[in-house]
Design a protein around this motif. Structure first.
Motif, PDB file in Angstrom:
ATOM      1  N   GLU A  51       0.829  -1.182   0.000  1.00  0.00           N
ATOM      2  CA  GLU A  51       0.000   0.000   0.000  1.00  0.00           C
ATOM      3  C   GLU A  51       0.870   1.241   0.000  1.00  0.00           C
ATOM      4  O   GLU A  51       1.954   1.268   0.556  1.00  0.00           O
ATOM      5  CB  GLU A  51      -0.910   0.034   1.237  1.00  0.00           C
ATOM      6  CG  GLU A  51      -2.169  -0.772   1.076  1.00  0.00           C
ATOM      7  CD  GLU A  51      -3.008  -0.295  -0.097  1.00  0.00           C
ATOM      8  OE1 GLU A  51      -3.580  -1.148  -0.778  1.00  0.00           O
ATOM      9  OE2 GLU A  51      -3.100   0.923  -0.319  1.00  0.00           O
ATOM     10  N   ARG A  52       0.367   2.291  -0.644  1.00  0.00           N
ATOM     11  CA  ARG A  52       1.146   3.501  -0.758  1.00  0.00           C
ATOM     12  C   ARG A  52       1.094   4.304   0.535  1.00  0.00           C
ATOM     13  O   ARG A  52       0.236   4.093   1.377  1.00  0.00           O
ATOM     14  CB  ARG A  52       0.621   4.363  -1.906  1.00  0.00           C
ATOM     15  CG  ARG A  52       0.713   3.655  -3.234  1.00  0.00           C
ATOM     16  CD  ARG A  52      -0.318   4.168  -4.198  1.00  0.00           C
ATOM     17  NE  ARG A  52      -1.626   4.104  -3.595  1.00  0.00           N
ATOM     18  CZ  ARG A  52      -2.510   5.077  -3.678  1.00  0.00           C
ATOM     19  NH1 ARG A  52      -2.213   6.167  -4.339  1.00  0.00           N
ATOM     20  NH2 ARG A  52      -3.673   4.975  -3.113  1.00  0.00           N
ATOM     21  N   ARG A  53       2.015   5.268   0.662  1.00  0.00           N
ATOM     22  CA  ARG A  53       2.160   6.018   1.890  1.00  0.00           C
ATOM     23  C   ARG A  53       0.866   6.728   2.277  1.00  0.00           C
ATOM     24  O   ARG A  53       0.436   6.686   3.423  1.00  0.00           O
ATOM     25  CB  ARG A  53       3.274   7.052   1.755  1.00  0.00           C
ATOM     26  CG  ARG A  53       4.657   6.431   1.727  1.00  0.00           C
ATOM     27  CD  ARG A  53       5.740   7.480   1.582  1.00  0.00           C
ATOM     28  NE  ARG A  53       5.739   8.074   0.263  1.00  0.00           N
ATOM     29  CZ  ARG A  53       5.318   9.304   0.015  1.00  0.00           C
ATOM     30  NH1 ARG A  53       4.835  10.041   0.982  1.00  0.00           N
ATOM     31  NH2 ARG A  53       5.359   9.792  -1.203  1.00  0.00           N
ATOM     32  N   GLY A  86       4.544   1.455   1.190  1.00  0.00           N
ATOM     33  CA  GLY A  86       5.015   1.208  -0.163  1.00  0.00           C
ATOM     34  C   GLY A  86       5.389   2.481  -0.903  1.00  0.00           C
ATOM     35  O   GLY A  86       5.113   3.596  -0.459  1.00  0.00           O
ATOM     36  N   THR A  87       6.025   2.292  -2.037  1.00  0.00           N
ATOM     37  CA  THR A  87       6.471   3.415  -2.851  1.00  0.00           C
ATOM     38  C   THR A  87       5.741   3.445  -4.184  1.00  0.00           C
ATOM     39  O   THR A  87       6.189   4.099  -5.112  1.00  0.00           O
ATOM     40  CB  THR A  87       7.985   3.304  -3.102  1.00  0.00           C
ATOM     41  OG1 THR A  87       8.251   2.018  -3.668  1.00  0.00           O
ATOM     42  CG2 THR A  87       8.756   3.461  -1.816  1.00  0.00           C
ATOM     43  N   GLY A  88       4.643   2.726  -4.267  1.00  0.00           N
ATOM     44  CA  GLY A  88       3.844   2.762  -5.481  1.00  0.00           C
ATOM     45  C   GLY A  88       4.287   1.793  -6.551  1.00  0.00           C
ATOM     46  O   GLY A  88       3.605   1.613  -7.552  1.00  0.00           O
ATOM     47  N   GLU A  89       5.452   1.191  -6.361  1.00  0.00           N
ATOM     48  CA  GLU A  89       6.003   0.312  -7.392  1.00  0.00           C
ATOM     49  C   GLU A  89       5.225  -0.982  -7.491  1.00  0.00           C
ATOM     50  O   GLU A  89       4.817  -1.561  -6.481  1.00  0.00           O
ATOM     51  CB  GLU A  89       7.460  -0.014  -7.056  1.00  0.00           C
ATOM     52  CG  GLU A  89       8.122  -1.028  -7.966  1.00  0.00           C
ATOM     53  CD  GLU A  89       9.495  -1.422  -7.466  1.00  0.00           C
ATOM     54  OE1 GLU A  89       9.946  -0.840  -6.467  1.00  0.00           O
ATOM     55  OE2 GLU A  89      10.108  -2.323  -8.079  1.00  0.00           O
ATOM     56  N   PHE A 106       6.884   6.140 -13.442  1.00  0.00           N
ATOM     57  CA  PHE A 106       7.822   5.024 -13.478  1.00  0.00           C
ATOM     58  C   PHE A 106       8.282   4.766 -14.919  1.00  0.00           C
ATOM     59  O   PHE A 106       7.555   5.013 -15.875  1.00  0.00           O
ATOM     60  CB  PHE A 106       7.159   3.731 -12.988  1.00  0.00           C
ATOM     61  CG  PHE A 106       6.509   3.799 -11.640  1.00  0.00           C
ATOM     62  CD1 PHE A 106       5.164   4.134 -11.526  1.00  0.00           C
ATOM     63  CD2 PHE A 106       7.227   3.510 -10.502  1.00  0.00           C
ATOM     64  CE1 PHE A 106       4.550   4.190 -10.287  1.00  0.00           C
ATOM     65  CE2 PHE A 106       6.614   3.560  -9.248  1.00  0.00           C
ATOM     66  CZ  PHE A 106       5.274   3.906  -9.147  1.00  0.00           C
ATOM     67  N   TYR A 141       9.577   1.230 -16.674  1.00  0.00           N
ATOM     68  CA  TYR A 141       9.785  -0.200 -16.520  1.00  0.00           C
ATOM     69  C   TYR A 141      10.479  -0.735 -17.775  1.00  0.00           C
ATOM     70  O   TYR A 141      10.259  -0.241 -18.884  1.00  0.00           O
ATOM     71  CB  TYR A 141       8.458  -0.942 -16.349  1.00  0.00           C
ATOM     72  CG  TYR A 141       7.823  -0.806 -14.997  1.00  0.00           C
ATOM     73  CD1 TYR A 141       6.957   0.246 -14.708  1.00  0.00           C
ATOM     74  CD2 TYR A 141       8.077  -1.739 -13.988  1.00  0.00           C
ATOM     75  CE1 TYR A 141       6.367   0.370 -13.467  1.00  0.00           C
ATOM     76  CE2 TYR A 141       7.484  -1.620 -12.735  1.00  0.00           C
ATOM     77  CZ  TYR A 141       6.632  -0.564 -12.483  1.00  0.00           C
ATOM     78  OH  TYR A 141       6.050  -0.450 -11.242  1.00  0.00           O
ATOM     79  N   ARG A 190       0.940   6.611 -11.784  1.00  0.00           N
ATOM     80  CA  ARG A 190       0.089   6.112 -10.709  1.00  0.00           C
ATOM     81  C   ARG A 190      -0.191   7.230  -9.723  1.00  0.00           C
ATOM     82  O   ARG A 190       0.727   7.880  -9.244  1.00  0.00           O
ATOM     83  CB  ARG A 190       0.735   4.933  -9.975  1.00  0.00           C
ATOM     84  CG  ARG A 190      -0.207   4.269  -8.970  1.00  0.00           C
ATOM     85  CD  ARG A 190       0.419   3.090  -8.281  1.00  0.00           C
ATOM     86  NE  ARG A 190      -0.596   2.352  -7.535  1.00  0.00           N
ATOM     87  CZ  ARG A 190      -0.317   1.330  -6.719  1.00  0.00           C
ATOM     88  NH1 ARG A 190       0.923   0.919  -6.553  1.00  0.00           N
ATOM     89  NH2 ARG A 190      -1.292   0.708  -6.081  1.00  0.00           N
ATOM     90  N   TYR A 225      -5.704   5.468  -9.331  1.00  0.00           N
ATOM     91  CA  TYR A 225      -4.893   4.675  -8.425  1.00  0.00           C
ATOM     92  C   TYR A 225      -4.349   3.452  -9.153  1.00  0.00           C
ATOM     93  O   TYR A 225      -3.322   2.904  -8.787  1.00  0.00           O
ATOM     94  CB  TYR A 225      -5.736   4.264  -7.219  1.00  0.00           C
ATOM     95  CG  TYR A 225      -5.034   3.352  -6.260  1.00  0.00           C
ATOM     96  CD1 TYR A 225      -5.458   2.056  -6.062  1.00  0.00           C
ATOM     97  CD2 TYR A 225      -3.929   3.799  -5.549  1.00  0.00           C
ATOM     98  CE1 TYR A 225      -4.807   1.223  -5.169  1.00  0.00           C
ATOM     99  CE2 TYR A 225      -3.278   2.973  -4.654  1.00  0.00           C
ATOM    100  CZ  TYR A 225      -3.727   1.691  -4.467  1.00  0.00           C
ATOM    101  OH  TYR A 225      -3.086   0.869  -3.586  1.00  0.00           O
ATOM    102  N   TYR A 230       3.000   9.240  -8.848  1.00  0.00           N
ATOM    103  CA  TYR A 230       4.275   8.615  -9.183  1.00  0.00           C
ATOM    104  C   TYR A 230       4.371   8.469 -10.708  1.00  0.00           C
ATOM    105  O   TYR A 230       3.372   8.254 -11.386  1.00  0.00           O
ATOM    106  CB  TYR A 230       4.357   7.188  -8.619  1.00  0.00           C
ATOM    107  CG  TYR A 230       4.436   7.047  -7.131  1.00  0.00           C
ATOM    108  CD1 TYR A 230       3.371   6.502  -6.417  1.00  0.00           C
ATOM    109  CD2 TYR A 230       5.581   7.401  -6.427  1.00  0.00           C
ATOM    110  CE1 TYR A 230       3.434   6.321  -5.056  1.00  0.00           C
ATOM    111  CE2 TYR A 230       5.662   7.223  -5.057  1.00  0.00           C
ATOM    112  CZ  TYR A 230       4.583   6.686  -4.371  1.00  0.00           C
ATOM    113  OH  TYR A 230       4.649   6.497  -3.011  1.00  0.00           O
TER     114      TYR A 230
END
Lengths: 120, 118
Positions: free
Chosen positions: A97-99, A105-108, B35, B37, B95, B104, B33
């Motif tokens: 889970e994200r902050r 978690g860090t969203g990854e 990313f 990948y 995200r 989300y 966020y």
């Protein structure tokens, strides 16, 4: 296990058969996602679980697709009466889970190796 | 819904040179966020680099760095000193930090295939 595990890695089905794809996420990961990836394309969202609750299934392409995660860990994606257009790689991913949601978690997303489905 | 656009289906680079992969996204949110990948052929997708939108400093991971332009909604990936092992599909992803709403759910671009020539 150390990573996300998916099985089978490869599945060949005759049109009309039912298939079940399994995902074993990283232990302790609350969130679990299923994506569909066509050849040469990016992952397309199918469904999302938080623990055992399926919070979003808006990406499931038809009522032939069904997913469950009954105990909040292992998940199964089931496709009934498979069609040729279902041929794709099915990716499972998990995350903490994200902050801002109270987790650390860090969203990854952490991905499995995928299940490649070929429908003949 | 958020969209992520990768306008380069394929890019080529000579070994040891530098290449930049482009990504733009559309959002009305301020906290999220981004990313990059990497997906080698027939292998699993792994995280290359992550950027939190509230951080102005561009993220860096060894030979990989990003150019994050929040106002322009741009998030490019620079690979320096390219190696043969960098050859793969690269996906940009967005995200939201907020639990509500569909954003989300991580959204991916269509990918850029990176070819590295020896």
């Amino acid at each position: 296990g150390a990573g996300v595990s998916q099985s089978p890695r490869y599945k060949v089905a005759k049109r009309g058969q039912d298939v079940a794809l399994r995902c074993d996420p990283i232990s302790g990961h609350v969130s679990l996602f299923w994506y569909q990836q066509a050849l040469g394309q990016g992952p397309e969202f199918l469904t999302y679980f938080q623990n055992e609750a399926q919070l979003d299934k808006s990406g499931l392409p038809s009522d032939r697709f069904f997913a469950e995660r009954p105990e909040g860990s292992v998940s199964t994606l089931k496709i009934q009466r498979t069609q040729q257009e279902d041929s794709a790689v099915y990716l499972c991913a998990s995350s903490l889970e994200r902050r801002l949601a109270g987790g650390s978690g860090t969203g990854e997303l952490f991905f499995g190796e995928g299940s490649r489905l070929t429908v003949l | 819904a958020q969209t992520v656009t990768q306008s380069q289906p394929e890019m080529s680079v000579q070994e040891a040179e530098t290449v930049t992969l482009s990504c733009t996204y559309d959002t009305s949110e301020s906290d999220y966020y981004l990313f990059w990948y990497k997906q080698p052929p027939s292998r699993q997708m792994i995280l290359v680099i992550r950027q939190e939108a509230y951080k102005q400093q561009n993220a860096t991971e060894n030979r990989f760095s990003v150019n994050f332009q929040k106002a322009a909604k741009s998030f490019s990936l620079k690979i320096s000193d390219s190696q043969l092992g960098d050859a793969a599909m690269y996906f940009c992803a967005y995200r939201s930090l907020h639990a509500s709403g569909g954003s989300y759910i991580p959204t991916f671009g269509r990918g850029t295939s990176l070819i590295v020539h020896p």
